[in-house]
Design a protein around this motif. Structure first.
Motif, PDB file in Angstrom:
ATOM      1  N   HIS A 115       0.856  -1.191   0.000  1.00  0.00           N
ATOM      2  CA  HIS A 115       0.000   0.000   0.000  1.00  0.00           C
ATOM      3  C   HIS A 115       0.889   1.236   0.000  1.00  0.00           C
ATOM      4  O   HIS A 115       1.754   1.402   0.870  1.00  0.00           O
ATOM      5  CB  HIS A 115      -0.913   0.009   1.241  1.00  0.00           C
ATOM      6  N   GLU A 116       0.676   2.122  -0.975  1.00  0.00           N
ATOM      7  CA  GLU A 116       1.442   3.369  -1.050  1.00  0.00           C
ATOM      8  C   GLU A 116       0.721   4.475  -0.290  1.00  0.00           C
ATOM      9  O   GLU A 116      -0.481   4.680  -0.478  1.00  0.00           O
ATOM     10  CB  GLU A 116       1.636   3.789  -2.508  1.00  0.00           C
ATOM     11  N   THR A 117       1.449   5.181   0.563  1.00  0.00           N
ATOM     12  CA  THR A 117       0.841   6.247   1.362  1.00  0.00           C
ATOM     13  C   THR A 117       1.188   7.627   0.810  1.00  0.00           C
ATOM     14  O   THR A 117       2.135   7.783   0.019  1.00  0.00           O
ATOM     15  CB  THR A 117       1.314   6.177   2.827  1.00  0.00           C
ATOM     16  N   VAL A 118       0.438   8.621   1.248  1.00  0.00           N
ATOM     17  CA  VAL A 118       0.706   9.996   0.828  1.00  0.00           C
ATOM     18  C   VAL A 118       2.043  10.493   1.363  1.00  0.00           C
ATOM     19  O   VAL A 118       2.580  11.488   0.880  1.00  0.00           O
ATOM     20  CB  VAL A 118      -0.414  10.948   1.292  1.00  0.00           C
ATOM     21  N   THR A 119       2.577   9.810   2.370  1.00  0.00           N
ATOM     22  CA  THR A 119       3.863  10.197   2.948  1.00  0.00           C
ATOM     23  C   THR A 119       5.034   9.435   2.315  1.00  0.00           C
ATOM     24  O   THR A 119       6.120   9.393   2.868  1.00  0.00           O
ATOM     25  CB  THR A 119       3.850   9.976   4.472  1.00  0.00           C
ATOM     26  N   SER A 120       4.774   8.818   1.138  1.00  0.00           N
ATOM     27  CA  SER A 120       5.816   8.172   0.324  1.00  0.00           C
ATOM     28  C   SER A 120       6.412   6.923   0.965  1.00  0.00           C
ATOM     29  O   SER A 120       7.614   6.660   0.832  1.00  0.00           O
ATOM     30  CB  SER A 120       6.931   9.169  -0.018  1.00  0.00           C
ATOM     31  N   PHE A 121       5.575   6.167   1.654  1.00  0.00           N
ATOM     32  CA  PHE A 121       5.984   4.853   2.145  1.00  0.00           C
ATOM     33  C   PHE A 121       5.307   3.775   1.294  1.00  0.00           C
ATOM     34  O   PHE A 121       4.163   3.948   0.849  1.00  0.00           O
ATOM     35  CB  PHE A 121       5.584   4.648   3.609  1.00  0.00           C
ATOM     36  N   LEU A 122       6.012   2.682   1.084  1.00  0.00           N
ATOM     37  CA  LEU A 122       5.433   1.508   0.457  1.00  0.00           C
ATOM     38  C   LEU A 122       5.274   0.479   1.572  1.00  0.00           C
ATOM     39  O   LEU A 122       6.231  -0.157   2.002  1.00  0.00           O
ATOM     40  CB  LEU A 122       6.327   0.977  -0.663  1.00  0.00           C
ATOM     41  N   VAL A 123       4.033   0.347   2.039  1.00  0.00           N
ATOM     42  CA  VAL A 123       3.744  -0.424   3.243  1.00  0.00           C
ATOM     43  C   VAL A 123       3.318  -1.854   2.879  1.00  0.00           C
ATOM     44  O   VAL A 123       2.439  -2.046   2.036  1.00  0.00           O
ATOM     45  CB  VAL A 123       2.627   0.254   4.059  1.00  0.00           C
ATOM     46  N   THR A 124       3.935  -2.823   3.542  1.00  0.00           N
ATOM     47  CA  THR A 124       3.509  -4.214   3.413  1.00  0.00           C
ATOM     48  C   THR A 124       2.747  -4.617   4.673  1.00  0.00           C
ATOM     49  O   THR A 124       3.319  -4.632   5.762  1.00  0.00           O
ATOM     50  CB  THR A 124       4.716  -5.156   3.230  1.00  0.00           C
ATOM     51  N   PRO A 125       1.450  -4.919   4.551  1.00  0.00           N
ATOM     52  CA  PRO A 125       0.687  -5.399   5.719  1.00  0.00           C
ATOM     53  C   PRO A 125       1.009  -6.872   5.987  1.00  0.00           C
ATOM     54  O   PRO A 125       0.937  -7.709   5.089  1.00  0.00           O
ATOM     55  CB  PRO A 125      -0.770  -5.224   5.290  1.00  0.00           C
ATOM     56  N   VAL A 126       1.353  -7.172   7.229  1.00  0.00           N
ATOM     57  CA  VAL A 126       1.718  -8.522   7.651  1.00  0.00           C
ATOM     58  C   VAL A 126       0.654  -9.020   8.615  1.00  0.00           C
ATOM     59  O   VAL A 126       0.447  -8.428   9.678  1.00  0.00           O
ATOM     60  CB  VAL A 126       3.104  -8.525   8.342  1.00  0.00           C
ATOM     61  N   LEU A 127      -0.025 -10.089   8.257  1.00  0.00           N
ATOM     62  CA  LEU A 127      -1.043 -10.644   9.149  1.00  0.00           C
ATOM     63  C   LEU A 127      -0.390 -11.654  10.083  1.00  0.00           C
ATOM     64  O   LEU A 127       0.335 -12.543   9.638  1.00  0.00           O
ATOM     65  CB  LEU A 127      -2.164 -11.320   8.355  1.00  0.00           C
ATOM     66  N   GLY A 128      -0.647 -11.479  11.381  1.00  0.00           N
ATOM     67  CA  GLY A 128      -0.051 -12.368  12.361  1.00  0.00           C
ATOM     68  C   GLY A 128      -1.045 -12.802  13.423  1.00  0.00           C
ATOM     69  O   GLY A 128      -1.855 -11.992  13.905  1.00  0.00           O
ATOM     70  N   HIS A 129      -1.008 -14.070  13.778  1.00  0.00           N
ATOM     71  CA  HIS A 129      -1.868 -14.610  14.830  1.00  0.00           C
ATOM     72  C   HIS A 129      -1.116 -14.599  16.154  1.00  0.00           C
ATOM     73  O   HIS A 129      -0.031 -15.181  16.264  1.00  0.00           O
ATOM     74  CB  HIS A 129      -2.294 -16.041  14.481  1.00  0.00           C
ATOM     75  N   ILE A 130      -1.668 -13.924  17.152  1.00  0.00           N
ATOM     76  CA  ILE A 130      -1.071 -13.888  18.486  1.00  0.00           C
ATOM     77  C   ILE A 130      -1.498 -15.155  19.221  1.00  0.00           C
ATOM     78  O   ILE A 130      -2.687 -15.381  19.461  1.00  0.00           O
ATOM     79  CB  ILE A 130      -1.537 -12.635  19.255  1.00  0.00           C
ATOM     80  N   ARG A 131      -0.528 -15.974  19.579  1.00  0.00           N
ATOM     81  CA  ARG A 131      -0.849 -17.273  20.176  1.00  0.00           C
ATOM     82  C   ARG A 131      -1.332 -17.162  21.616  1.00  0.00           C
ATOM     83  O   ARG A 131      -2.288 -17.822  22.023  1.00  0.00           O
ATOM     84  CB  ARG A 131       0.390 -18.183  20.132  1.00  0.00           C
ATOM     85  N   ASP A 132      -0.653 -16.340  22.417  1.00  0.00           N
ATOM     86  CA  ASP A 132      -0.945 -16.280  23.850  1.00  0.00           C
ATOM     87  C   ASP A 132      -1.226 -14.845  24.287  1.00  0.00           C
ATOM     88  O   ASP A 132      -0.753 -13.879  23.674  1.00  0.00           O
ATOM     89  CB  ASP A 132       0.242 -16.831  24.651  1.00  0.00           C
ATOM     90  N   VAL A 133      -1.967 -14.730  25.384  1.00  0.00           N
ATOM     91  CA  VAL A 133      -2.225 -13.418  25.984  1.00  0.00           C
ATOM     92  C   VAL A 133      -0.903 -12.774  26.380  1.00  0.00           C
ATOM     93  O   VAL A 133       0.006 -13.441  26.879  1.00  0.00           O
ATOM     94  CB  VAL A 133      -3.141 -13.559  27.211  1.00  0.00           C
ATOM     95  N   PHE A 134      -0.782 -11.470  26.154  1.00  0.00           N
ATOM     96  CA  PHE A 134       0.440 -10.768  26.522  1.00  0.00           C
ATOM     97  C   PHE A 134       0.079  -9.466  27.217  1.00  0.00           C
ATOM     98  O   PHE A 134      -1.058  -8.985  27.126  1.00  0.00           O
ATOM     99  CB  PHE A 134       1.310 -10.492  25.286  1.00  0.00           C
ATOM    100  N   ASP A 135       1.039  -8.908  27.933  1.00  0.00           N
ATOM    101  CA  ASP A 135       0.832  -7.638  28.618  1.00  0.00           C
ATOM    102  C   ASP A 135       1.037  -6.493  27.630  1.00  0.00           C
ATOM    103  O   ASP A 135       2.151  -6.288  27.129  1.00  0.00           O
ATOM    104  CB  ASP A 135       1.814  -7.494  29.790  1.00  0.00           C
ATOM    105  N   VAL A 136      -0.039  -5.770  27.356  1.00  0.00           N
ATOM    106  CA  VAL A 136       0.042  -4.643  26.425  1.00  0.00           C
ATOM    107  C   VAL A 136       0.781  -3.485  27.090  1.00  0.00           C
ATOM    108  O   VAL A 136       0.411  -3.047  28.186  1.00  0.00           O
ATOM    109  CB  VAL A 136      -1.363  -4.195  25.988  1.00  0.00           C
ATOM    110  N   ILE A 137       1.835  -3.005  26.432  1.00  0.00           N
ATOM    111  CA  ILE A 137       2.620  -1.890  26.952  1.00  0.00           C
ATOM    112  C   ILE A 137       2.713  -0.833  25.863  1.00  0.00           C
ATOM    113  O   ILE A 137       3.562  -0.913  24.964  1.00  0.00           O
ATOM    114  CB  ILE A 137       4.038  -2.339  27.378  1.00  0.00           C
ATOM    115  N   PRO A 138       1.829   0.177  25.884  1.00  0.00           N
ATOM    116  CA  PRO A 138       1.885   1.226  24.869  1.00  0.00           C
ATOM    117  C   PRO A 138       3.202   1.992  24.938  1.00  0.00           C
ATOM    118  O   PRO A 138       3.692   2.293  26.030  1.00  0.00           O
ATOM    119  CB  PRO A 138       0.700   2.135  25.219  1.00  0.00           C
TER     120      PRO A 138
END
Length: 202
Positions: A115-138
């Motif tokens: 996906h090409e963005t207006v900010t000139s990045f060519l982005v590849t979306p990577v789909l990933g399955h999270i196996r286990d619960v994890f502690d979210v740390i923003p």
């Protein structure tokens, strides 16, 4: 005892289908992109977790003080650094930095077209399955909130709409897929729309 059905069967099937690359300009055919433009490679993770047998996708709300895309809803991700083996490694690293998701807790299912963005990045979306619960740390200073949305909501074309606003003196159209208080639009919504088209077979 029979094996429980795989809640990601439809996503894995969708990844096997062909579809074209996308861009922030898809709904704006009058925009003429310069030939030979330089695009920087980037990767975003589409992190899928199973909650009570229901797949959800994790998204972030960017901090409101950031220079680029303040307050917008996005996937964890960013540009590919020199130390990253590829865009998949970049997506996993950024998810680790932005939301505290350990890379070894992610089963990479596959990638979507760039996906090409207006900010000139060519982005590849990577789909990933999270196996286990994890502690979210923003990540302090960059991620204001981490939340999840049912995958069924963002993979159903019926929940998407096209809206517009003025940008750099021109009317720009874009996809949106709102969920509750979250206004999901722009590149994030366009990538999800592409996934929705694959899931629905349209």
């Amino acid at each position: 005892m029979p094996k429980a059905p795989d809640p990601l069967t439809h996503i894995k099937a969708a990844l096997s289908r062909d579809s074209a690359a996308s861009s922030d300009f898809d709904l704006n055919p009058d925009v003429v992109l310069p030939k030979g433009r330089k695009l920087r490679p980037a990767g975003v993770l589409v992190p899928i977790e199973i909650k009570q047998s229901i797949p959800h996708v994790i998204l972030t709300k960017r901090a409101s003080h950031l220079k680029h895309h303040p307050g917008q809803i996005s996937f964890p991700g960013g540009k590919q650094d020199d130390d990253d083996a590829d865009v998949i490694a970049a997506a996993l690293r950024e998810a680790r930095e932005e939301i505290g998701l350990p890379s070894d807790n992610v089963d990479v299912l596959g990638t979507l077209p760039t996906h090409e963005t207006v900010t000139s990045f060519l982005v590849t979306p990577v789909l990933g399955h999270i196996r286990d619960v994890f502690d979210v740390i923003p990540e302090p200073g960059e991620v204001e909130e981490v939340f999840s949305v049912p995958l069924s909501h963002v993979t159903d074309p019926a929940f998407f709409s096209i809206q517009s606003r003025r940008w750099q003196g021109q009317r720009r159209h874009y996809f949106t897929v709102p969920f509750g208080p979250y206004y999901i639009w722009g590149a994030t919504a366009r990538i999800l729309r592409g996934l929705a088209e694959r899931v629905s077979g349209s």
